[in-house]
Design a protein around this motif. Structure first.
Motif, mmCIF file in Angstrom:
data_model
loop_
_atom_site.group_PDB
_atom_site.id
_atom_site.type_symbol
_atom_site.label_atom_id
_atom_site.label_comp_id
_atom_site.label_asym_id
_atom_site.label_seq_id
_atom_site.Cartn_x
_atom_site.Cartn_y
_atom_site.Cartn_z
ATOM 1 N N THR A 48 0.847 -1.182 0.000
ATOM 2 C CA THR A 48 0.000 0.000 0.000
ATOM 3 C C THR A 48 0.884 1.234 0.000
ATOM 4 N N ALA A 49 0.426 2.249 -0.703
ATOM 5 C CA ALA A 49 1.163 3.512 -0.785
ATOM 6 C C ALA A 49 0.176 4.642 -0.518
ATOM 7 N N PRO A 50 -0.072 4.955 0.741
ATOM 8 C CA PRO A 50 -1.112 5.943 1.052
ATOM 9 C C PRO A 50 -0.787 7.352 0.600
ATOM 10 N N MET A 51 0.483 7.664 0.345
ATOM 11 C CA MET A 51 0.880 8.963 -0.189
ATOM 12 C C MET A 51 0.307 10.140 0.609
ATOM 13 N N PRO A 52 0.621 10.252 1.895
ATOM 14 C CA PRO A 52 0.136 11.412 2.653
ATOM 15 C C PRO A 52 0.723 12.699 2.100
ATOM 16 N N ARG A 53 -0.067 13.755 2.101
ATOM 17 C CA ARG A 53 0.377 15.054 1.577
ATOM 18 C C ARG A 53 0.089 16.143 2.615
ATOM 19 N N PRO A 54 0.883 16.209 3.669
ATOM 20 C CA PRO A 54 0.644 17.237 4.686
ATOM 21 C C PRO A 54 0.942 18.625 4.147
ATOM 22 N N ASP A 55 0.204 19.610 4.649
ATOM 23 C CA ASP A 55 0.404 21.003 4.262
ATOM 24 C C ASP A 55 1.532 21.586 5.114
ATOM 25 N N PRO A 56 2.686 21.921 4.518
ATOM 26 C CA PRO A 56 3.818 22.407 5.317
ATOM 27 C C PRO A 56 3.579 23.766 5.955
ATOM 28 N N THR A 57 2.520 24.470 5.517
ATOM 29 C CA THR A 57 2.220 25.770 6.136
ATOM 30 C C THR A 57 1.245 25.640 7.310
ATOM 31 N N SER A 58 0.711 24.440 7.513
ATOM 32 C CA SER A 58 -0.256 24.239 8.589
ATOM 33 C C SER A 58 0.425 24.338 9.956
ATOM 34 N N PRO A 59 -0.111 25.131 10.897
ATOM 35 C CA PRO A 59 0.476 25.201 12.251
ATOM 36 C C PRO A 59 0.537 23.836 12.923
ATOM 37 N N ALA A 60 -0.474 23.005 12.702
ATOM 38 C CA ALA A 60 -0.483 21.682 13.328
ATOM 39 C C ALA A 60 0.642 20.810 12.778
ATOM 40 N N VAL A 61 0.845 20.876 11.466
ATOM 41 C CA VAL A 61 1.918 20.090 10.859
ATOM 42 C C VAL A 61 3.275 20.602 11.325
ATOM 43 N N ARG A 62 3.458 21.907 11.360
ATOM 44 C CA ARG A 62 4.738 22.474 11.790
ATOM 45 C C ARG A 62 5.029 22.109 13.248
ATOM 46 N N ALA A 63 3.995 22.124 14.090
ATOM 47 C CA ALA A 63 4.189 21.747 15.496
ATOM 48 C C ALA A 63 4.570 20.281 15.611
ATOM 49 N N TRP A 64 3.954 19.443 14.773
ATOM 50 C CA TRP A 64 4.279 18.011 14.791
ATOM 51 C C TRP A 64 5.738 17.795 14.404
ATOM 52 N N VAL A 65 6.205 18.520 13.390
ATOM 53 C CA VAL A 65 7.587 18.385 12.926
ATOM 54 C C VAL A 65 8.566 18.868 13.993
ATOM 55 N N GLU A 66 8.275 20.029 14.559
ATOM 56 C CA GLU A 66 9.192 20.610 15.542
ATOM 57 C C GLU A 66 9.299 19.771 16.808
ATOM 58 N N ALA A 67 8.280 18.977 17.077
ATOM 59 C CA ALA A 67 8.306 18.127 18.272
ATOM 60 C C ALA A 67 9.113 16.854 18.059
ATOM 61 N N ARG A 68 9.615 16.659 16.844
ATOM 62 C CA ARG A 68 10.363 15.438 16.529
ATOM 63 C C ARG A 68 11.727 15.817 15.966
ATOM 64 N N PRO A 69 12.714 15.967 16.812
ATOM 65 C CA PRO A 69 14.048 16.355 16.335
ATOM 66 C C PRO A 69 14.668 15.276 15.460
ATOM 67 N N LEU A 70 15.574 15.697 14.604
ATOM 68 C CA LEU A 70 16.272 14.748 13.738
ATOM 69 C C LEU A 70 17.132 13.802 14.568
#
Length: 214
Positions: free
Chosen positions: A130-152
């Motif tokens: 399966t290839a669900p191909m999620p397409r999150p909006d990089p300008t979304s505050p929720a998406v940005r908060a999710w990214v920032e909460a997960r350091p490299l």
């Protein structure tokens, strides 16, 4: 109404293109539908059958040697909008099965395409990936908060693909592709190398991103 299943022949190109309508998925048009065509042999072996009703092309099915996954045939099926859910797709698939040498078919199907899933299910088709191909909006505050909460992870760098020399880009893609397909469809090294070169060449290097360590 007269229906004929026959081999693809010169002059069918326009009729086969007409099987695509406004609702057809663009990925299918660019990656699968274009596989229909005249017979080929050797490494690019391909056979296409068309369904003709009263002189009009109303369906097409192609099986082709999968040059990346040699254990399978790639299979593409198209039926005109006004002729679907009447058994034509099944008749085309049954005819296509007689063209190969027993290797199974591979096909891409959307999870929302219940008619196609039902047809394949009647053949006891097996879901292999399966290839669900999620397409999150990089300008979304929720998406940005999710990214920032997960350091490299330590030692990992994220950068535009443009920082990688063009000659090295296929080498980044090939092992990832081979890994994700290894458990069900081992790759042919030559075919994978060609696919990796084409994929790397199609990428926008300034908008594509790579993660690498050391």
């Amino acid at each position: 109404m007269t229906e004929v299943l026959r081999e693809f022949r010169t002059g069918d190109e326009a009729g086969v293109r007409g099987l695509v309508d406004a609702d057809t998925d663009p990925f299918h048009v660019s990656k699968a539908h274009r596989l229909h065509g005249a017979a080929r042999d050797r490494d690019r072996w391909r056979r296409t059958l068309v369904a003709e009703r009263n002189g009009d092309v109303v369906g097409a099915v192609t099986i082709a040697r999968n040059w990346v996954h040699p254990g399978y045939y790639t299979q593409v099926l198209d039926v005109a909008a006004g002729h679907r859910r009447r058994g034509l797709g099944r008749r085309l698939l049954d005819a296509a099965r007689d063209l190969g040498d027993g290797r199974p078919f591979l096909a891409n199907v959307h999870g929302w395409n219940w008619a196609a899933l039902g047809l394949l299910g009647s053949y006891r088709a097996r879901l292999v990936q399966t290839a669900p191909m999620p397409r999150p909006d990089p300008t979304s505050p929720a998406v940005r908060a999710w990214v920032e909460a997960r350091p490299l992870p330590r030692g990992v760098t994220v950068a535009p693909l443009s920082r990688v020399p063009a000659a090295d880009r296929p080498g980044l893609y090939a092992p990832v592709y081979a890994h994700t397909h290894a458990y069900w469809a081992p790759v042919d090294p030559t075919g994978l190398a060609e696919l990796a070169r084409a994929t790397a060449a199609a990428a926008d290097p300034d908008r594509s991103v790579v993660a690498y360590r050391d």
